[in-house]
Write a protein that holds these residues in place. Sequence first.
Motif, PDB file in Angstrom:
ATOM      1  N   GLU A  10       0.789  -1.226   0.000  1.00 51.98           N
ATOM      2  CA  GLU A  10       0.000   0.000   0.000  1.00 51.98           C
ATOM      3  C   GLU A  10       0.822   1.277   0.000  1.00 51.98           C
ATOM      4  N   GLY A  11       2.131   1.164   0.055  1.00 50.54           N
ATOM      5  CA  GLY A  11       2.937   2.366   0.109  1.00 50.54           C
ATOM      6  C   GLY A  11       2.793   3.080   1.433  1.00 50.54           C
ATOM      7  N   VAL A  12       2.745   4.407   1.379  1.00 49.35           N
ATOM      8  CA  VAL A  12       2.731   5.209   2.592  1.00 49.35           C
ATOM      9  C   VAL A  12       1.348   5.307   3.235  1.00 49.35           C
ATOM     10  N   THR A  13       0.311   4.870   2.540  1.00 50.57           N
ATOM     11  CA  THR A  13      -1.062   5.013   3.042  1.00 50.57           C
ATOM     12  C   THR A  13      -1.261   4.461   4.449  1.00 50.57           C
ATOM     13  N   PRO A  14      -0.864   3.208   4.747  1.00 53.53           N
ATOM     14  CA  PRO A  14      -1.081   2.708   6.104  1.00 53.53           C
ATOM     15  C   PRO A  14      -0.213   3.397   7.151  1.00 53.53           C
ATOM     16  N   VAL A  15       0.921   3.956   6.727  1.00 50.60           N
ATOM     17  CA  VAL A  15       1.758   4.711   7.666  1.00 50.60           C
ATOM     18  C   VAL A  15       1.013   5.964   8.106  1.00 50.60           C
ATOM     19  N   ASP A  16       0.478   6.711   7.124  1.00 52.05           N
ATOM     20  CA  ASP A  16      -0.288   7.919   7.445  1.00 52.05           C
ATOM     21  C   ASP A  16      -1.502   7.576   8.301  1.00 52.05           C
ATOM     22  N   GLU A  17      -2.146   6.473   7.964  1.00 54.68           N
ATOM     23  CA  GLU A  17      -3.327   6.054   8.717  1.00 54.68           C
ATOM     24  C   GLU A  17      -2.956   5.699  10.150  1.00 54.68           C
ATOM     25  N   ALA A  18      -1.832   4.999  10.304  1.00 55.70           N
ATOM     26  CA  ALA A  18      -1.380   4.624  11.642  1.00 55.70           C
ATOM     27  C   ALA A  18      -1.030   5.854  12.471  1.00 55.70           C
ATOM     28  N   VAL A  19      -0.392   6.832  11.840  1.00 52.93           N
ATOM     29  CA  VAL A  19      -0.046   8.080  12.536  1.00 52.93           C
ATOM     30  C   VAL A  19      -1.305   8.759  13.052  1.00 52.93           C
ATOM     31  N   ARG A  20      -2.313   8.866  12.187  1.00 54.88           N
ATOM     32  CA  ARG A  20      -3.578   9.500  12.611  1.00 54.88           C
ATOM     33  C   ARG A  20      -4.231   8.707  13.737  1.00 54.88           C
ATOM     34  N   ALA A  21      -4.230   7.392  13.597  1.00 52.71           N
ATOM     35  CA  ALA A  21      -4.875   6.548  14.602  1.00 52.71           C
ATOM     36  C   ALA A  21      -4.183   6.664  15.955  1.00 52.71           C
ATOM     37  N   LYS A  62      -2.381   9.103  17.127  1.00 55.33           N
ATOM     38  CA  LYS A  62      -2.563  10.427  17.734  1.00 55.33           C
ATOM     39  C   LYS A  62      -3.892  10.524  18.479  1.00 55.33           C
ATOM     40  N   ALA A  63      -4.839   9.686  18.099  1.00 61.07           N
ATOM     41  CA  ALA A  63      -6.161   9.721  18.724  1.00 61.07           C
ATOM     42  C   ALA A  63      -6.294   8.723  19.873  1.00 61.07           C
ATOM     43  N   ILE A  64      -5.258   7.925  20.102  1.00 59.36           N
ATOM     44  CA  ILE A  64      -5.319   6.902  21.148  1.00 59.36           C
ATOM     45  C   ILE A  64      -4.758   7.439  22.460  1.00 59.36           C
ATOM     46  N   GLU A  65      -5.477   7.207  23.528  1.00 61.94           N
ATOM     47  CA  GLU A  65      -5.020   7.605  24.858  1.00 61.94           C
ATOM     48  C   GLU A  65      -3.967   6.614  25.358  1.00 61.94           C
ATOM     49  N   PRO A  66      -3.007   7.074  26.158  1.00 55.64           N
ATOM     50  CA  PRO A  66      -2.033   6.154  26.756  1.00 55.64           C
ATOM     51  C   PRO A  66      -2.743   5.056  27.534  1.00 55.64           C
ATOM     52  N   MET A  67      -2.167   3.886  27.539  1.00 55.12           N
ATOM     53  CA  MET A  67      -2.796   2.753  28.228  1.00 55.12           C
ATOM     54  C   MET A  67      -1.758   1.973  29.023  1.00 55.12           C
ATOM     55  N   PRO A  68      -2.227   1.155  29.961  1.00 58.72           N
ATOM     56  CA  PRO A  68      -1.299   0.420  30.826  1.00 58.72           C
ATOM     57  C   PRO A  68      -0.399  -0.520  30.025  1.00 58.72           C
ATOM     58  N   PRO A  69       0.789  -0.792  30.549  1.00 64.91           N
ATOM     59  CA  PRO A  69       1.695  -1.716  29.872  1.00 64.91           C
ATOM     60  C   PRO A  69       1.198  -3.153  29.973  1.00 64.91           C
ATOM     61  N   ILE A  70       1.739  -3.966  29.111  1.00 65.23           N
ATOM     62  CA  ILE A  70       1.439  -5.394  29.120  1.00 65.23           C
ATOM     63  C   ILE A  70       2.534  -6.119  29.900  1.00 65.23           C
ATOM     64  N   SER A  71       2.129  -7.025  30.781  1.00 65.68           N
ATOM     65  CA  SER A  71       3.077  -7.840  31.540  1.00 65.68           C
ATOM     66  C   SER A  71       3.328  -9.155  30.809  1.00 65.68           C
ATOM     67  N   MET A  72       4.463  -9.761  31.085  1.00 60.36           N
ATOM     68  CA  MET A  72       4.798 -11.027  30.449  1.00 60.36           C
ATOM     69  C   MET A  72       4.349 -12.212  31.285  1.00 60.36           C
ATOM     70  N   SER A  73       3.896 -13.251  30.605  1.00 61.21           N
ATOM     71  CA  SER A  73       3.478 -14.492  31.247  1.00 61.21           C
ATOM     72  C   SER A  73       4.341 -15.643  30.747  1.00 61.21           C
ATOM     73  N   ARG A  74       4.876 -16.414  31.654  1.00 63.12           N
ATOM     74  CA  ARG A  74       5.679 -17.578  31.260  1.00 63.12           C
ATOM     75  C   ARG A  74       4.808 -18.623  30.571  1.00 63.12           C
ATOM     76  N   GLY A  75       3.620 -18.874  31.130  1.00 64.25           N
ATOM     77  CA  GLY A  75       2.735 -19.875  30.540  1.00 64.25           C
ATOM     78  C   GLY A  75       2.321 -19.516  29.122  1.00 64.25           C
ATOM     79  N   MET A  76       1.961 -18.259  28.906  1.00 60.78           N
ATOM     80  CA  MET A  76       1.551 -17.837  27.571  1.00 60.78           C
ATOM     81  C   MET A  76       2.738 -17.845  26.605  1.00 60.78           C
ATOM     82  N   SER A  77       3.928 -17.567  27.124  1.00 64.58           N
ATOM     83  CA  SER A  77       5.125 -17.631  26.281  1.00 64.58           C
ATOM     84  C   SER A  77       5.428 -19.072  25.868  1.00 64.58           C
ATOM     85  N   LEU A  78       5.173 -20.009  26.780  1.00 66.12           N
ATOM     86  CA  LEU A  78       5.349 -21.419  26.431  1.00 66.12           C
ATOM     87  C   LEU A  78       4.348 -21.837  25.355  1.00 66.12           C
ATOM     88  N   ALA A  79       3.133 -21.299  25.443  1.00 60.87           N
ATOM     89  CA  ALA A  79       2.121 -21.581  24.420  1.00 60.87           C
ATOM     90  C   ALA A  79       2.560 -21.041  23.066  1.00 60.87           C
TER      91      ALA A  79
END
Length: 255
Positions: free
Chosen positions: A119-130, A132-149
């Motif tokens: 798609e060229g630069v289109t999804p980059v521009d779209e991602a930038v716009r998206a 900018k509209a997203i509020e900060p959110m909590p971090p993701i923690s790591m799980s050993r069990g899910m990593s094994l999966a």
Amino acid sequence: MRQVLFWAIAPLTLIAALSATVLNSPSLQSRLNEVSSSISASLTQTKETPPESESEVALASRQPGGSGNLSSVEQGIIAETNRARRNPTAYAAWLQSMRKYYKGKELDLPGQIPIITQEGVTPVDEAVRALKAIEPMPPISMSRGMSLAARDHVKDQGPKGAIGHNSSDGSKPWDRVNRYGSWQTIVGENIMYGPAVPQQVVMQLIVDDGVADRGHRKNIFTPQYRIAGVACGPHKRYRTMCVIDYAGGYKDRVK
């Protein structure tokens, strides 16, 4: 002769916003099977990466479940994901700086083999716009069990050169994560074939070139996701694959 890489396929995504108890419903399980079987396999590749944040890597290793035996690449994927989730606007500014390397559908990063995108630069521009509209959110923690999966899926697909969310034994993402614990509230999975650098993996999942619903980006910026497992390894066809499993909560049965 000038070499050019083609993005022949795009990354994979699957998200199931269902509770573990509801998932056991036969009719609902049938519908989930239909959804997963309709997903097409794909691949992306890129070379440019932003500077790695050592503090984010250190933070990821301090999360509940710890880094365990995860490689630096696997830890880095969680760290880079959290960098984007904590400050989407700053990440958008970095993505914006990548725009100058696009020439039509060709991504020509300094010192790297040019890549032909879908798609060229289109999804980059779209991602930038998206972002900018997203509020900060909590971090993701790591799980050993899910990593094994996630590791199970890498070990299954890598030697065969297979792609997709279903393992050769027919197991789905939620089946695999339930081998080592139990997921809660919501569960999903992203898979990337090709890149082996954390920033490349996360950047391409966020840009989501060639993926109509931008499902990988949605997974990364789903605030309900609070825990994840990740595994990367060799892949017969695409050299490297990384599996990231996400959940709203997870009860590990492994230490």
